[in-house]
Design an enzyme around this catalytic site. Structure first.
Site, PDB file in Angstrom:
ATOM      1  N   HIS A   5      42.197  57.120  46.542  1.00  0.00           N
ATOM      2  CA  HIS A   5      43.046  56.282  45.645  1.00  0.00           C
ATOM      3  C   HIS A   5      42.267  55.024  44.918  1.00  0.00           C
ATOM      4  CE1 HIS A   5      44.455  50.964  46.916  1.00  0.00           C
ATOM      5  NE2 HIS A   5      45.343  52.260  46.105  1.00  0.00           N
ATOM      6  N   HIS A  41      43.669  48.328  37.131  1.00  0.00           N
ATOM      7  CA  HIS A  41      44.268  47.872  38.526  1.00  0.00           C
ATOM      8  C   HIS A  41      44.337  46.411  38.574  1.00  0.00           C
ATOM      9  CE1 HIS A  41      44.930  46.389  42.858  1.00  0.00           C
ATOM     10  NE2 HIS A  41      45.501  47.514  42.743  1.00  0.00           N
TER      11      HIS A  41
END
EC number: 4.6.1.-
Length: 273
Positions: A5, A41
């Protein structure tokens, strides 16, 4: 598929694959003209992770290409799938087509090397908003226009907004998608989420008239939740700790039923035991 991830810096590719990931997920942010700009992110992100690692998107693609091109010194044979988590929330709905076009051009140039011995990984375009289905259209039409429609064989799709499964099916219909569908379900590791929708997605996958080929669950960092997801029948688990998932898969309860996917396992086909 053990899916690492938030792999947004080139150095993290080695790190996650060495921990046991055969797949990675990378965040893609867009500028105001719908160009894919950074693998980034930002804050907030999963608990226990640094949220701010980044590369320029095209630079990251170069590193990813090396990691997935046989013969390259950075090649990882077991890295076979990449999910691009497309952060299209910053775009207007009417920019989705352009985003798809620009994404396709970037990948063609920097990852697929214009079809000449580029990276070999399968790619999933993960879109958070059903209204942005035209991103898929733009992507597809661009590869056709650039005379590389065959590369669509390596491309799959995911709508990641945890929407109603019937609504997701409608969005794919509008986009003209009839296969290569991964269905995600999940929530940040800071919160808990049940497996009800995962079970619905698995039931759709296993039915004769469903649209889903594979189901993955995110973000799973603990052994108990890994076992629960495997028991529900998922095909992939996205995690911050690939070694935890690999450990659970080696438990006797799971070795007979699951194995780590390789390049020869077609990620667009439903697995039949």
């Amino acid at each position: 598929w053990i899916m690492g991830h938030m792999v947004n810096a080139i150095a993290q590719i080695d790190e996650f694959v060495n921990l046991g990931a055969n797949s990675i997920e990378t965040d893609v942010s867009f500028d105001k003209n719908a160009n894919p700009e950074y693998t980034y992110h930002g804050i907030p992100c999963d608990c226990g992770r640094t949220c701010t690692k980044w590369e320029y998107f095209n630079t990251f693609l170069g590193g990813l290409r090396k990691a997935t091109t046989p013969g390259d010194s950075k090649y990882h044979e077991k890295l076979v799938l990449v999910v691009f988590d497309l952060k299209t929330g910053s775009l207007y709905d009417n920019q989705a087509y352009d985003a798809g076009t620009k994404l396709a051009k970037s990948l063609l140039q920097n990852y697929w090397n214009k079809g000449n011995n580029g990276g070999r990984a399968y790619i999933v375009l993960s879109i958070p908003n059903l209204d942005h289905y035209k991103l898929i259209t733009g992507f597809k039409e661009t590869l056709t226009k650039e005379e590389h429609p065959e590369l669509m064989d390596k491309v799959g799709y995911d709508f990641s907004g945890n929407d109603d499964i019937g609504d997701v099916a409608k969005a794919y219909k509008k986009a003209g998608v009839t296969g290569h569908v991964w269905q995600s379900d999940g929530i940040t590791n800071c919160l808990l989420r049940g497996l009800d929708r995962v079970r619905k997605a698995v039931a759709n996958r296993d039915s004769s008239n469903g649209y889903i080929n594979k189901v993955y669950y995110w973000t799973v960092d603990k052994r108990a939740s890994t076992r629960d997801a495997l028991d529900a029948g998922v095909d992939g688990i996205m995690t911050n700790y690939p070694d935890v998932i690999a450990d659970v898969l080696s438990e006797s309860a799971y070795t007979a039923k699951f194995r780590i996917a390789t390049y020869d396992d077609n990620p667009w086909e439903m697995f039949k035991n």
